[in-house]
Design a protein around this motif. Structure first.
Motif, mmCIF file in Angstrom:
data_model
loop_
_atom_site.group_PDB
_atom_site.id
_atom_site.type_symbol
_atom_site.label_atom_id
_atom_site.label_comp_id
_atom_site.label_asym_id
_atom_site.label_seq_id
_atom_site.Cartn_x
_atom_site.Cartn_y
_atom_site.Cartn_z
ATOM 1 N N LEU A 182 0.834 -1.203 0.000
ATOM 2 C CA LEU A 182 0.000 0.000 0.000
ATOM 3 C C LEU A 182 0.874 1.261 0.000
ATOM 4 N N HIS A 183 2.000 1.196 0.693
ATOM 5 C CA HIS A 183 2.895 2.357 0.713
ATOM 6 C C HIS A 183 3.561 2.568 -0.648
ATOM 7 N N VAL A 184 3.887 1.457 -1.327
ATOM 8 C CA VAL A 184 4.435 1.557 -2.695
ATOM 9 C C VAL A 184 3.382 2.186 -3.606
ATOM 10 N N ALA A 185 2.135 1.739 -3.423
ATOM 11 C CA ALA A 185 1.037 2.262 -4.244
ATOM 12 C C ALA A 185 0.870 3.766 -4.023
ATOM 13 N N ARG A 186 0.917 4.184 -2.765
ATOM 14 C CA ARG A 186 0.777 5.620 -2.474
ATOM 15 C C ARG A 186 1.907 6.409 -3.132
ATOM 16 N N CYS A 187 3.095 5.822 -3.140
ATOM 17 C CA CYS A 187 4.259 6.473 -3.736
ATOM 18 C C CYS A 187 4.087 6.606 -5.249
ATOM 19 N N LEU A 188 3.544 5.560 -5.875
ATOM 20 C CA LEU A 188 3.312 5.587 -7.325
ATOM 21 C C LEU A 188 2.286 6.662 -7.688
ATOM 22 N N VAL A 189 1.257 6.793 -6.866
ATOM 23 C CA VAL A 189 0.236 7.813 -7.101
ATOM 24 C C VAL A 189 0.854 9.199 -6.948
ATOM 25 N N GLU A 190 1.618 9.354 -5.887
ATOM 26 C CA GLU A 190 2.278 10.638 -5.598
ATOM 27 C C GLU A 190 3.194 11.048 -6.760
ATOM 28 N N ALA A 191 3.865 10.052 -7.365
ATOM 29 C CA ALA A 191 4.785 10.332 -8.477
ATOM 30 C C ALA A 191 4.035 10.565 -9.790
ATOM 31 N N GLY A 192 2.715 10.405 -9.762
ATOM 32 C CA GLY A 192 1.919 10.601 -10.979
ATOM 33 C C GLY A 192 2.024 9.439 -11.948
ATOM 34 N N ALA A 193 2.539 8.297 -11.488
ATOM 35 C CA ALA A 193 2.727 7.149 -12.376
ATOM 36 C C ALA A 193 1.440 6.387 -12.616
ATOM 37 N N VAL A 194 0.545 6.431 -11.661
ATOM 38 C CA VAL A 194 -0.781 5.809 -11.795
ATOM 39 C C VAL A 194 -1.812 6.770 -11.204
ATOM 40 N N PRO A 195 -3.057 6.694 -11.716
ATOM 41 C CA PRO A 195 -4.057 7.659 -11.237
ATOM 42 C C PRO A 195 -4.579 7.378 -9.829
ATOM 43 N N SER A 196 -4.522 6.123 -9.394
ATOM 44 C CA SER A 196 -5.100 5.805 -8.085
ATOM 45 C C SER A 196 -4.406 4.588 -7.487
ATOM 46 N N ILE A 197 -4.624 4.417 -6.183
ATOM 47 C CA ILE A 197 -4.069 3.255 -5.491
ATOM 48 C C ILE A 197 -4.657 1.974 -6.075
ATOM 49 N N LYS A 198 -5.931 2.034 -6.387
ATOM 50 C CA LYS A 198 -6.610 0.876 -6.967
ATOM 51 C C LYS A 198 -5.937 0.458 -8.276
ATOM 52 N N GLU A 199 -5.623 1.470 -9.114
ATOM 53 C CA GLU A 199 -4.954 1.196 -10.391
ATOM 54 C C GLU A 199 -3.552 0.638 -10.171
ATOM 55 N N ALA A 200 -2.879 1.146 -9.134
ATOM 56 C CA ALA A 200 -1.523 0.657 -8.845
ATOM 57 C C ALA A 200 -1.548 -0.849 -8.591
ATOM 58 N N PHE A 201 -2.572 -1.302 -7.884
ATOM 59 C CA PHE A 201 -2.691 -2.741 -7.621
ATOM 60 C C PHE A 201 -3.127 -3.486 -8.882
ATOM 61 N N ALA A 202 -4.081 -2.919 -9.599
ATOM 62 C CA ALA A 202 -4.623 -3.596 -10.778
ATOM 63 C C ALA A 202 -3.569 -3.754 -11.875
ATOM 64 N N ARG A 203 -2.723 -2.727 -12.025
ATOM 65 C CA ARG A 203 -1.741 -2.763 -13.123
ATOM 66 C C ARG A 203 -0.419 -3.409 -12.719
ATOM 67 N N LEU A 204 0.013 -3.133 -11.484
ATOM 68 C CA LEU A 204 1.394 -3.458 -11.142
ATOM 69 C C LEU A 204 1.594 -4.363 -9.924
ATOM 70 N N LEU A 205 0.880 -4.064 -8.847
ATOM 71 C CA LEU A 205 1.259 -4.660 -7.562
ATOM 72 C C LEU A 205 0.462 -5.892 -7.151
ATOM 73 N N GLY A 206 -0.688 -6.088 -7.787
ATOM 74 C CA GLY A 206 -1.542 -7.215 -7.409
ATOM 75 C C GLY A 206 -0.946 -8.550 -7.835
ATOM 76 N N ARG A 207 -1.527 -9.610 -7.308
ATOM 77 C CA ARG A 207 -1.069 -10.951 -7.652
ATOM 78 C C ARG A 207 -1.107 -11.138 -9.176
ATOM 79 N N ASN A 208 -0.046 -11.759 -9.705
ATOM 80 C CA ASN A 208 0.100 -12.000 -11.145
ATOM 81 C C ASN A 208 0.332 -10.739 -11.978
ATOM 82 N N ARG A 209 0.547 -9.609 -11.314
ATOM 83 C CA ARG A 209 0.908 -8.398 -12.052
ATOM 84 C C ARG A 209 2.446 -8.313 -12.072
ATOM 85 N N PRO A 210 3.010 -7.472 -12.990
ATOM 86 C CA PRO A 210 4.473 -7.536 -13.214
ATOM 87 C C PRO A 210 5.341 -7.207 -11.997
ATOM 88 N N ALA A 211 4.859 -6.393 -11.056
ATOM 89 C CA ALA A 211 5.715 -6.056 -9.909
ATOM 90 C C ALA A 211 5.272 -6.792 -8.637
#
Ligand SMILES: [Zn+2]
Ligand SMILES: [Zn+2]
Length: 287
Positions: A139-168
């Protein structure tokens, strides 16, 4: 049977000792403002907020019940186990929690490394800053990604990158069911299966009950009314304790609900205490 939308006993509350956004003191202040009678601080792999919460609550007539929420690995999927009324100073407990938090940091390092290789400009230092003294996590990584403008929301950070079976996504070391139940019991606590409705596997819930879980979190914001009714009946049938809470993570957080919107009543809390041979006392009255 319908339950009121609000409660005065909320047994699932996070602080910034894990991934909540409020300090333990601020959570207690809010609980008192909402006229709650009891809360349990149940941070992920941490009991660090409990002393602060209890100190802040002592003059406010609010009961703070020591708790914790452990992540368990069960056949590759993650289960959450709540522990209530444990001795949060018990050394083997605090030692194990420290190991789990160190593992969390290693995992976050790995995730940040992968994200950097993918071209996302976030730094481990900033993620650690966002986590403060709390149990660091995705969740802290997600907040950081949002803060950096890399993803629009925490939800998107998980859906695109951080969730199970996602690239990160990076798996994390977790306790086994047996280890987690034993850890809570040896700390004097009551092991309770968190939000069983999210597991989507009634056979698994039943097997976990047979493995020594003493109660189910019947009331949770992600449970439908039907699920709560189902689990309450299951508790009655199996002689299990009933708990519930809002899974509060702070105002505007991605997970959970508002403080005090899910929980249990005094008689249910009294049964939790009785199971440990303890008497519940609220506002000078014993139950
Ligand atoms: Zn949980
Ligand atoms: Zn939780």
């Amino acid at each position: 049977m319908s339950r009121p939308a609000t409660t005065r006993i909320d047994l699932h509350v996070h602080t910034n000792a894990s991934d909540g956004t409020l300090s333990a003191k601020a959570v207690v202040k809010l609980a008192a403002q909402l006229n709650l009678e009891a809360i349990s601080i149940t941070d992920h792999d941490s009991v660090a907020g409990i002393d602060e919460a209890q100190a802040a609550a002592s003059s406010l007539g609010l009961l703070v019940i020591p708790g914790v929420e452990l992540s368990i690995d069960k056949g590759g999927s993650e289960i959450h186990l709540l522990g209530y009324l444990l001795d949060h100073h018990y050394e083997p407990l605090t030692r194990t929690l420290k190991v789990l938090r160190d593992e969390r940091l290693d995992r976050v390092k790995e995730i940040v490394h992968i994200l950097n290789q993918m071209g996302y400009p976030i730094s481990l230092a900033r993620v650690r800053e966002l986590a403060g003294n709390g149990s660091i996590g995705r969740l802290h990584v997600a907040r950081c990604l949002v803060e950096a403008g890399a993803v629009p929301s925490i939800k998107e950070a998980f859906a695109r990158l951080l969730g199970r079976n996602r690239p990160a996504y990076v798996p994390r070391y977790k306790l086994s069911v047996e280890e987690a139940i034993e850890l809570i019991k040896s700390s004097g606590g009551i092991p309770v299966l968190a939000h069983p409705g999210l597991l989507g596997d009634e056979g698994l819930v039943s097997r976990l009950c047979d493995q020594g879980i003493a109660g189910l979190e019947v009331y949770h914001p992600d449970h439908t009314e039907e699920q709560s009714t189902y689990y309450r009946d299951l508790c009655t049938r199996k002689g299990l304790l009933i708990t519930g809470g809002s899974d509060y993570h702070g105002p505007g957080a991605r997970e959970g609900a508002q403080l005090g919107t899910k929980g249990i009543d005094r008689s249910e809390l009294a049964r939790l205490y009785q199971s440990k041979g303890l008497e519940l006392s609220i506002s000078g009255q014993n139950y």
